[in-house]
Write a protein that holds these residues in place. Sequence first.
Motif: not given
Length: 244
Positions: A168-173, A185-189, A196-199
């Motif tokens: 439900r988000t578009h997130a980027t580190v 690093i894009k969290l686009d999957e 939680s997500c190990a980035v």
Amino acid sequence: MVSVWGFLKGERNSPDSGGSPFQITLTKKQPQFAITGAAATTGYLYVNLHWSTRSAESGGAVAGPLRRFFDPRILRPLSPDNLTQSPVNVDLDLACLYELADGSRGVVQPLGNLLGDLNKPPFIKLSGDDVYGAPSGETMYVNLEKKDQFRRLLIFVYIYDDTPAFDRTHATVTIVPQSGPRIEIKLDERAPEARSCAVVLIENSGDGQLTVRREVRYVHGFQSDLDRLYGFGMQWERGFKNPR
């Protein structure tokens, strides 16, 4: 000189980049980058999390292994039946599991107000807790003057409370060294039930460089599950944020 926020927005260009942002995006095909030279030992490493929401669719002190930390185990992912077509609020939190050279391990995160310290172990400081994806996002600082104190840093993101999952988000580190390219690093999957997500994993290779490796590994659980996945060996308990 470019401000940190300007750096994060891509205002700094490489002299031979032809005007394109001086940036590296880590992907599955190119998952790793080495921060070397003065960039690995000078000033601070900035780690920024920024996100925006999609419309919902259907469908302190050094901590040892025995210290108890916080794990929001009481929280539950939303059922797909609860998803609607309206925009949603999302509360993502930036955090870091760390292991120091002396074997000390711990976590820096908003939960439990474990915001860290730049001038004493763990030499990592979280700037605060953003809510709902403000333009500046959340930023963590790593004191690279103390690089020799680090063994490994696992930068991760988790979802707090009854908020929707990562799909439900578009997130980027974005990781910004003192010099050299910023690393994105894009969290686009799609991970509908992940909490939680190990980035990214940052390791001190011992030869004057820091190795930055993309992970982007989603888990359905929380900090304790990431701990087991990466072998930090800490004990966890339920924790809550202060009311806002």
